[in-house]
Design an enzyme around this catalytic site. Structure first.
Site, PDB file in Angstrom:
ATOM      1  N   SER A 201      40.572  51.703  65.624  1.00  0.00           N
ATOM      2  CA  SER A 201      40.021  52.496  64.542  1.00  0.00           C
ATOM      3  C   SER A 201      40.808  52.260  63.249  1.00  0.00           C
ATOM      4  O   SER A 201      41.054  51.112  62.874  1.00  0.00           O
ATOM      5  CB  SER A 201      40.020  53.984  64.944  1.00  0.00           C
ATOM      6  OG  SER A 201      39.324  54.766  64.011  1.00  0.00           O
ATOM      7  N   ASP A 266      28.941  51.424  67.546  1.00  0.00           N
ATOM      8  CA  ASP A 266      30.132  51.943  66.872  1.00  0.00           C
ATOM      9  C   ASP A 266      29.922  51.819  65.364  1.00  0.00           C
ATOM     10  O   ASP A 266      29.794  50.702  64.848  1.00  0.00           O
ATOM     11  CB  ASP A 266      31.363  51.148  67.306  1.00  0.00           C
ATOM     12  CG  ASP A 266      32.658  51.685  66.692  1.00  0.00           C
ATOM     13  OD1 ASP A 266      32.594  52.625  65.869  1.00  0.00           O
ATOM     14  OD2 ASP A 266      33.740  51.158  67.038  1.00  0.00           O
ATOM     15  N   HIS A 360      32.643  54.740  69.525  1.00  0.00           N
ATOM     16  CA  HIS A 360      33.848  54.306  68.821  1.00  0.00           C
ATOM     17  C   HIS A 360      35.075  54.366  69.724  1.00  0.00           C
ATOM     18  O   HIS A 360      36.047  53.654  69.483  1.00  0.00           O
ATOM     19  CB  HIS A 360      34.058  55.190  67.583  1.00  0.00           C
ATOM     20  CG  HIS A 360      35.208  54.770  66.725  1.00  0.00           C
ATOM     21  ND1 HIS A 360      35.351  53.482  66.253  1.00  0.00           N
ATOM     22  CD2 HIS A 360      36.288  55.461  66.252  1.00  0.00           C
ATOM     23  CE1 HIS A 360      36.462  53.400  65.533  1.00  0.00           C
ATOM     24  NE2 HIS A 360      37.040  54.581  65.523  1.00  0.00           N
TER      25      HIS A 360
END
Length: 400
Positions: A201, A266, A360
């Site tokens: 991330s 995502d 994600h």
């Protein structure tokens, strides 16, 4: 004997003919997109390694290498240090560890806990990029490597017309003064160890910028990111492709030094938006299976910066984004994308924000909770709850 010799000669000629044919007619794009079992195994391990970084700032990581997450999977790891510069987007968390087999120095960068906040924070404006500042971050008091002189800062590989997400760059500048002293010492003590950077991330964005600086220093890092957002403009992405040679097909696979892993559905690799001047860089490896757990056949090597067959295929065209939160229904937080002609594209209602949250998080395992397990079917079922004082309310929030 003569028959055996003739057979051997025939086989040799056949092999030569096949080799010549392969050279003349290389593997098709579809064939060359397949990843090897070795690369799959390496990426799966790195997903577990970055998952451990979510223990920093929560339950912690203790020496020699112990935590509530997957530390027991790495008995030869030795913790060097952890860092936590704060809770904001411009801050960073992670750890440094060494391993003996194979010999590695690992720097793991933690991501964010809030996908909704991430979407909002990713709307920041870009700023000019420098490989590393003319002066160390923090000015004259900032950390400088023991063998560096002021002249070294004038001889960096410049990046003409490059802009970068200001929050990501600030996060790395906050982090570098904490990380560099430990990393410099670890490299001196382990000169033959491979330098491995991994991030998930927003941690992937910080790992990317750290990797660019380490590459400039000649440390030759290998970088793997999961769900990395867009970092900067096209010039910066071309600079990254050049520095890590990611535009070459043979350097995206198991021998490559930069792997940008993405996952279907995502949204974070698609942000900040292209309309805001942001682009992707090459080195992408795409997980096409939505559910856990993927197989080797579910991963493919992507071509170029924004392969239309990979994560870029899900990017809405010519759109501008704004985040909308509905306080009365927090599980319905969504993202609305406004097109230039006044139309609106919205994440379908059947695609709840928590499902995007899972997309994600789901990189080989469900990342980011610092708990044993990783398969969503196993949460608090197969594995004991490490937080015995969790209330049922908290339990339900963790599950979602």
């Amino acid at each position: 004997m003569r028959v055996k010799a003739d057979i051997f000669i025939s086989i040799s000629l056949l092999c030569s003919a096949v080799a010549a044919s392969v050279a003349k007619y290389p593997l098709s794009a579809a064939q060359s997109r397949n990843i090897t079992l070795g690369l799959f195994t390496e990426l799966e391990e790195l997903a577990r390694i970055v998952d451990i970084s979510y223990c920093v700032g929560t339950s912690g990581i203790q020496e020699p290498f112990q935590c509530l997450s997957r530390c027991s999977s790495f008995p030869d790891f030795n913790l060097v240090t952890t860092w936590n510069t704060g809770p904001l987007l411009s801050d960073s968390c992670g750890y440094i560890a060494t391993s003996e087999s194979p010999p590695r120095i690992i720097v793991a960068f933690r991501g964010t806990y809030s996908l909704a906040n991430t979407v909002v924070d990713l709307s920041t404006i870009p700023q000019e990029y420098e490989p590393y500042p003319d002066e160390p971050s923090g000015g004259p008091e900032g950390y400088r490597l023991s063998n560096e002189s002021p002249e070294d800062y004038a001889n960096v590989h410049k990046c003409a017309n490059c802009t970068v997400h200001s929050g990501f760059l600030l996060s790395w500048r906050h982090t570098r003064d904490v990380v560099l002293p430990h990393l410099e010492l670890s490299i001196k003590e382990n000169p033959h160890s491979k330098l491995v950077l991994v991030g998930h991330s927003l941690g992937g964005a910080v790992a990317a910028l750290a990797g660019l600086e380490f590459e400039q220093r000649g440390w030759k890092p290998t970088i793997t990111t999961f769900g990395e957002p867009r970092l900067g403009n096209k010039a910066l992405m071309e600079h990254m492709d050049m520095r890590f040679n990611t535009s070459s097909d043979e350097n995206v696979g198991i021998g490559g030094r930069y792997r940008r892993v993405t996952h279907v559905n995502d949204p974070i690799p698609l942000l900040p938006l292209e309309e805001w001047g942001y682009r992707m860089h090459a080195g992408e490896i795409y997980i096409s299976k939505a559910e856990l757990s993927p197989a080797v056949a579910d991963l493919e090597i992507c071509e170029g910066d924004e392969d239309p067959n990979c994560i870029a295929s899900t990017s809405p065209p010519a759109l501008q984004a704004r985040s909308t939160a509905r306080p009365s229904a927090p599980d319905h937080i969504g993202i609305e994308w406004w097109s230039e002609d006044g139309g609106m594209w919205t994440v379908p209602k059947r695609f709840r924000m928590w499902q995007l949250f899972f997309a994600h998080r789901d990189y080989f395992w469900r990342l980011g909770l610092c708990v044993p397990g990783g398969d969503p079917e196993d949460w608090w079922r197969k594995y004991p709850n490490p937080h015995n004082d969790l209330s049922n309310e908290t339990h339900e929030k963790v599950e979602l």
